[in-house]
Enzyme design. Structure first.
Site, PDB file in Angstrom:
ATOM      1  N   ASP A 172      15.758 -17.146  -2.438  1.00  0.00           N
ATOM      2  CA  ASP A 172      16.073 -15.726  -2.316  1.00  0.00           C
ATOM      3  C   ASP A 172      17.197 -15.396  -3.283  1.00  0.00           C
ATOM      4  O   ASP A 172      18.012 -16.267  -3.624  1.00  0.00           O
ATOM      5  CB  ASP A 172      16.489 -15.405  -0.875  1.00  0.00           C
ATOM      6  CG  ASP A 172      16.450 -13.919  -0.575  1.00  0.00           C
ATOM      7  OD1 ASP A 172      15.481 -13.465   0.049  1.00  0.00           O
ATOM      8  OD2 ASP A 172      17.405 -13.214  -0.970  1.00  0.00           O
ATOM      9  N   ARG A 233       3.399  -7.932  -1.523  1.00  0.00           N
ATOM     10  CA  ARG A 233       2.854  -6.919  -2.413  1.00  0.00           C
ATOM     11  C   ARG A 233       1.882  -7.584  -3.384  1.00  0.00           C
ATOM     12  O   ARG A 233       2.143  -8.680  -3.882  1.00  0.00           O
ATOM     13  CB  ARG A 233       3.978  -6.207  -3.190  1.00  0.00           C
ATOM     14  CG  ARG A 233       4.751  -5.189  -2.358  1.00  0.00           C
ATOM     15  CD  ARG A 233       3.875  -4.009  -1.970  1.00  0.00           C
ATOM     16  NE  ARG A 233       4.562  -2.988  -1.196  1.00  0.00           N
ATOM     17  CZ  ARG A 233       4.519  -2.895   0.122  1.00  0.00           C
ATOM     18  NH1 ARG A 233       3.867  -3.810   0.837  1.00  0.00           N
ATOM     19  NH2 ARG A 233       5.136  -1.899   0.749  1.00  0.00           N
ATOM     20  N   ASP A 257      -3.295 -10.674   1.897  1.00  0.00           N
ATOM     21  CA  ASP A 257      -3.445  -9.437   2.668  1.00  0.00           C
ATOM     22  C   ASP A 257      -3.181  -8.228   1.785  1.00  0.00           C
ATOM     23  O   ASP A 257      -3.409  -7.098   2.215  1.00  0.00           O
ATOM     24  CB  ASP A 257      -2.463  -9.434   3.849  1.00  0.00           C
ATOM     25  CG  ASP A 257      -2.610  -8.214   4.742  1.00  0.00           C
ATOM     26  OD1 ASP A 257      -3.761  -7.892   5.128  1.00  0.00           O
ATOM     27  OD2 ASP A 257      -1.592  -7.559   5.045  1.00  0.00           O
ATOM     28  N   GLU A 262      -5.833  -1.322  -4.304  1.00  0.00           N
ATOM     29  CA  GLU A 262      -6.380  -1.330  -2.945  1.00  0.00           C
ATOM     30  C   GLU A 262      -7.213  -0.079  -2.698  1.00  0.00           C
ATOM     31  O   GLU A 262      -6.713   1.032  -2.881  1.00  0.00           O
ATOM     32  CB  GLU A 262      -5.234  -1.439  -1.925  1.00  0.00           C
ATOM     33  CG  GLU A 262      -4.463  -2.740  -2.061  1.00  0.00           C
ATOM     34  CD  GLU A 262      -3.372  -2.926  -1.012  1.00  0.00           C
ATOM     35  OE1 GLU A 262      -3.139  -2.010  -0.207  1.00  0.00           O
ATOM     36  OE2 GLU A 262      -2.761  -4.009  -0.995  1.00  0.00           O
ATOM     37  N   HIS A 280      -4.988  -5.484   3.900  1.00  0.00           N
ATOM     38  CA  HIS A 280      -3.613  -4.990   4.065  1.00  0.00           C
ATOM     39  C   HIS A 280      -3.347  -4.552   5.505  1.00  0.00           C
ATOM     40  O   HIS A 280      -2.970  -3.401   5.768  1.00  0.00           O
ATOM     41  CB  HIS A 280      -3.329  -3.832   3.106  1.00  0.00           C
ATOM     42  CG  HIS A 280      -1.865  -3.678   2.803  1.00  0.00           C
ATOM     43  ND1 HIS A 280      -1.391  -3.198   1.612  1.00  0.00           N
ATOM     44  CD2 HIS A 280      -0.750  -3.942   3.558  1.00  0.00           C
ATOM     45  CE1 HIS A 280      -0.062  -3.166   1.634  1.00  0.00           C
ATOM     46  NE2 HIS A 280       0.341  -3.621   2.809  1.00  0.00           N
ATOM     47  N   ILE A 281      -3.520  -5.490   6.422  1.00  0.00           N
ATOM     48  CA  ILE A 281      -3.354  -5.201   7.846  1.00  0.00           C
ATOM     49  C   ILE A 281      -2.100  -5.834   8.434  1.00  0.00           C
ATOM     50  O   ILE A 281      -1.838  -5.712   9.630  1.00  0.00           O
ATOM     51  CB  ILE A 281      -4.583  -5.679   8.657  1.00  0.00           C
ATOM     52  CG1 ILE A 281      -4.791  -7.194   8.492  1.00  0.00           C
ATOM     53  CG2 ILE A 281      -5.833  -4.912   8.245  1.00  0.00           C
ATOM     54  CD1 ILE A 281      -5.868  -7.776   9.403  1.00  0.00           C
ATOM     55  N   GLY A 282      -1.309  -6.504   7.594  1.00  0.00           N
ATOM     56  CA  GLY A 282      -0.156  -7.248   8.113  1.00  0.00           C
ATOM     57  C   GLY A 282       0.772  -6.409   8.968  1.00  0.00           C
ATOM     58  O   GLY A 282       1.184  -6.825  10.045  1.00  0.00           O
TER      59      GLY A 282
END
Length: 306
Positions: A172, A233, A257, A262, A280-282
């Site tokens: 990070d 993303r 996802d 999209e 993209h259902i996360g």
């Protein structure tokens, strides 16, 4: 005062609409099943005093046609669709609540990890074709998991991985030493994480630093039996490079996802047996939708002192 709401998930929730309309009677909801953009978005937002915006792209051109807009309340946490500087320059208030969908995304991430390890997805597809192939894969327990991006979602993934006794590597841009000490995780360089992880999981925002962060060179450095998971993303992964890596067996498999566009249109890529995909259902569980919607409503209430 007029409020407009664009996110399809919010607009499908009768509970959220009832709450918002009771507070702001002059509220208009997007009837389109998709997010809005360009002229269509500008027309929908026309004469609005405030807007709840999801993944709709808001830029200077959009704002030029909205002189009455005073406030944007963000539904969800991603900001890559918003021109932040243009919004601030226009004098429009932008309200964001972070972390509201972290559990939903983290649970999907965990399901990807388990599904990839145990061949759940590919076995299910084989059985539907009448094939009985008993390949049970491997355990997730004890694996080395590389978490790239240790914000709200990344931290939540690490917490729910606790019972699996995995070795957790974190990369990070922020100092996560205190969190690592508490969770028994290890801060790592990006290069070392890529080389040592059995599963690389992405939890970063889309920025100039993260765009195409997973490319052909990175994929070549991963273990040949490693998995890649992306619930952040789409544009952080180069899809053509991932396609080639899966076909050439540079890595064992991947789960996505999110996508560069999209809905995605590369059917050949989507149908790769080593690739697991969801639309993209996360952050789109019932609980996450309600939490994100309530947060967006709360932002409106705070701004208008209701």
């Amino acid at each position: 005062m007029k409020v407009v709401v664009t996110p399809p998930a919010f607009c499908k929730s009768e509970a959220l609409k009832l709450k918002l309309s009771n507070l702001f009677p002059n509220t208009v909801y997007n009837q389109n099943p998709d997010y809005l953009s360009g002229e269509e978005l500008m027309v929908f937002l026309k004469d609005a005093d405030a807007a709840i915006i999801g993944r709709d792209p808001v830029n200077q051109d959009t704002l030029n046609g909205l002189p009455q807009l005073k406030m944007i309340s963000k539904y969800g946490i991603g900001l890559d669709n918003l021109d932040i500087n243009a919004i601030r320059h226009s004098g429009i208030e932008l309200a964001i609540t972070t972390g509201v969908n972290k559990r939903s995304v983290a649970e999907l991430t965990l399901s990807f990890m388990i599904g990839l390890c145990h061949n759940i997805f590919i076995s299910a597809e084989r059985m539907k074709r009448g094939e009985w192939i008993r390949e049970g894969g491997q355990n997730l327990s004890g694996k080395t998991i590389g978490i790239i991006g240790c914000g709200n979602v990344g931290k939540e993934v690490i917490k729910i991985l606790k019972p699996f006794s995995c070795k957790i590597l974190i990369n990070d841009i922020e100092d996560r030493s205190k969190f690592c000490l508490k969770q028994g995780a290890i801060e790592s360089s990006f290069e070392l994480l890529i080389k040592e992880s059995d599963i690389v999981s992405l939890h970063v925002p889309l920025t100039n630093l993260t765009r195409n962060i997973i490319n052909k060179n990175v994929l070549k450095d991963m273990k040949v039996n490693a998995f890649l998971v992306n619930t952040s993303r789409g544009l952080v992964v180069n899809p053509s490079h991932l396609h080639r890596a899966l076909v050439s067996k540079e890595i064992l498999g991947a789960a996505l996802d999110v996508f560069c566009s999209e809905p995605p249109d590369d059917i050949e890529f989507l149908q790769l047996p080593q690739l697991m995909v969801t639309p993209h259902i996360g952050g789109n569980s019932i609980e996450a939708v309600e939490a994100m919607g309530q947060a967006a409503i709360d932002n409106l209430l705070k701004y208008f002192n209701k």
